[in-house]
Scaffold this motif. Sequence first.
Motif, PDB file in Angstrom:
ATOM      1  N   GLY A  74       0.873  -1.044  -0.175  1.00  0.00           N
ATOM      2  CA  GLY A  74       0.061   0.018  -0.398  1.00  0.00           C
ATOM      3  C   GLY A  74       0.620   1.642   0.270  1.00  0.00           C
ATOM      4  N   VAL A  75       0.199   2.210   0.291  1.00  0.00           N
ATOM      5  CA  VAL A  75       0.709   3.368   0.384  1.00  0.00           C
ATOM      6  C   VAL A  75       1.804   3.654   1.226  1.00  0.00           C
ATOM      7  N   ARG A  76       1.573   3.362   2.887  1.00  0.00           N
ATOM      8  CA  ARG A  76       2.276   2.826   3.900  1.00  0.00           C
ATOM      9  C   ARG A  76       3.048   2.408   3.762  1.00  0.00           C
ATOM     10  N   GLY A  77       3.450   1.266   2.803  1.00  0.00           N
ATOM     11  CA  GLY A  77       4.174   0.509   2.706  1.00  0.00           C
ATOM     12  C   GLY A  77       6.108   1.446   1.926  1.00  0.00           C
ATOM     13  N   LEU A  78       4.972   3.054   0.714  1.00  0.00           N
ATOM     14  CA  LEU A  78       6.289   3.327   0.152  1.00  0.00           C
ATOM     15  C   LEU A  78       7.785   3.839   0.541  1.00  0.00           C
ATOM     16  N   PRO A  79       8.872   3.989   0.505  1.00  0.00           N
ATOM     17  CA  PRO A  79       9.504   4.561   0.737  1.00  0.00           C
ATOM     18  C   PRO A  79       9.646   6.316   1.280  1.00  0.00           C
ATOM     19  N   ALA A  80      10.625   6.601   2.254  1.00  0.00           N
ATOM     20  CA  ALA A  80      10.322   8.390   2.863  1.00  0.00           C
ATOM     21  C   ALA A  80      10.216   9.218   0.893  1.00  0.00           C
ATOM     22  N   GLU A  81      10.868   8.625  -0.066  1.00  0.00           N
ATOM     23  CA  GLU A  81      10.916   9.790  -1.355  1.00  0.00           C
ATOM     24  C   GLU A  81       9.808   9.280  -2.300  1.00  0.00           C
ATOM     25  N   ALA A  82       9.208   8.301  -1.777  1.00  0.00           N
ATOM     26  CA  ALA A  82       8.311   8.067  -2.685  1.00  0.00           C
ATOM     27  C   ALA A  82       7.441   8.529  -2.404  1.00  0.00           C
ATOM     28  N   LYS A  83       7.081   7.969  -0.799  1.00  0.00           N
ATOM     29  CA  LYS A  83       5.820   8.335  -0.064  1.00  0.00           C
ATOM     30  C   LYS A  83       5.381   9.959  -0.225  1.00  0.00           C
ATOM     31  N   ALA A  84       6.573  10.576  -0.736  1.00  0.00           N
ATOM     32  CA  ALA A  84       6.498  12.532  -0.468  1.00  0.00           C
ATOM     33  C   ALA A  84       6.306  12.400  -1.439  1.00  0.00           C
ATOM     34  N   ALA A  85       6.676  12.318  -2.944  1.00  0.00           N
ATOM     35  CA  ALA A  85       5.934  12.477  -3.908  1.00  0.00           C
ATOM     36  C   ALA A  85       4.764  11.704  -4.064  1.00  0.00           C
ATOM     37  N   PHE A  86       4.416  10.643  -3.594  1.00  0.00           N
ATOM     38  CA  PHE A  86       2.872  10.226  -3.616  1.00  0.00           C
ATOM     39  C   PHE A  86       2.139  11.560  -2.855  1.00  0.00           C
ATOM     40  N   CYS A  87       2.469  11.379  -2.158  1.00  0.00           N
ATOM     41  CA  CYS A  87       1.547  12.894  -1.495  1.00  0.00           C
ATOM     42  C   CYS A  87       1.668  13.770  -1.818  1.00  0.00           C
ATOM     43  N   SER A  88       2.558  15.186  -2.411  1.00  0.00           N
ATOM     44  CA  SER A  88       2.063  15.670  -2.911  1.00  0.00           C
ATOM     45  C   SER A  88       1.594  15.780  -4.338  1.00  0.00           C
ATOM     46  N   VAL A  89       1.422  15.022  -4.954  1.00  0.00           N
ATOM     47  CA  VAL A  89       0.854  14.968  -6.540  1.00  0.00           C
ATOM     48  C   VAL A  89      -0.931  14.182  -6.007  1.00  0.00           C
ATOM     49  N   VAL A  90      -0.841  13.161  -5.373  1.00  0.00           N
ATOM     50  CA  VAL A  90      -2.045  12.684  -5.267  1.00  0.00           C
ATOM     51  C   VAL A  90      -2.875  13.699  -4.283  1.00  0.00           C
ATOM     52  N   TYR A  91      -2.231  14.123  -3.614  1.00  0.00           N
ATOM     53  CA  TYR A  91      -3.243  15.069  -2.385  1.00  0.00           C
ATOM     54  C   TYR A  91      -3.533  16.256  -3.091  1.00  0.00           C
ATOM     55  N   TYR A  92      -2.291  17.232  -4.754  1.00  0.00           N
ATOM     56  CA  TYR A  92      -3.075  17.976  -4.845  1.00  0.00           C
ATOM     57  C   TYR A  92      -4.205  17.663  -5.727  1.00  0.00           C
ATOM     58  N   TYR A  93      -4.462  17.137  -6.562  1.00  0.00           N
ATOM     59  CA  TYR A  93      -5.361  16.241  -6.962  1.00  0.00           C
ATOM     60  C   TYR A  93      -6.882  16.096  -6.631  1.00  0.00           C
ATOM     61  N   GLN A  94      -6.751  15.677  -5.026  1.00  0.00           N
ATOM     62  CA  GLN A  94      -7.375  15.003  -3.943  1.00  0.00           C
ATOM     63  C   GLN A  94      -8.167  16.732  -3.240  1.00  0.00           C
ATOM     64  N   SER A  95      -7.029  17.658  -3.576  1.00  0.00           N
ATOM     65  CA  SER A  95      -7.800  19.237  -3.500  1.00  0.00           C
ATOM     66  C   SER A  95      -8.382  19.168  -3.849  1.00  0.00           C
TER      67      SER A  95
END
Length: 181
Positions: A74-95
């Motif tokens: 899942g998302v929780r298993g991503l390493p820090a850098e990948a999770k940062a990119a995921f959160c930045s991009v995905v939560y941008y569109y989620q907003s």
Amino acid sequence: MDSSVVFNTVTTAIAVVAVVTSIVFSARQARTAKHANHISVLVDLLREFRSAEFHEQHDYVCARLGAEHDPADGVRGLPAEAKAAFCSVVYYYQSFANLAVFGLLDQTLLVTVLRTRIVSVWKAVGPFVERERELRDEGSEGTYLSAFEELARLAADLPPEHIRNQMAEARRRLSRRGLMG
């Protein structure tokens, strides 16, 4: 006919015209204010879209996330850098999606402007989101990033020629108003 009746009739007619005119202008002003709200929200959110860092993260999410990482954790298993990119991009569109859900932003405007990007991000992150829902015991109807998922579904269903049709319609409106040659 008595002059007072004529005077009252004319006065009443003028009052009715004034009320109808006031209602028409109020409705137009409300519509304009609503569009102004949409524009300011869209401009604020698109400010981040202009940053090089966002585009690097966007490219990473779309091109490399699934190739470099297994969605099994899942998302929780991503390493820090990948999770940062995921959160930045995905939560941008989620907003954007959340604003559309609550009527603060026109979803058709949104999917017209960002259609291709929304669809490509969802394709890249969908397996991670679905697995994260399972890990959260939400099941297939989970709410984690569901607004973004729905936005991606709407964007995917929008025909590719929609933007061209919208632009042609805008040109026709401007032409009718004499603002375009």
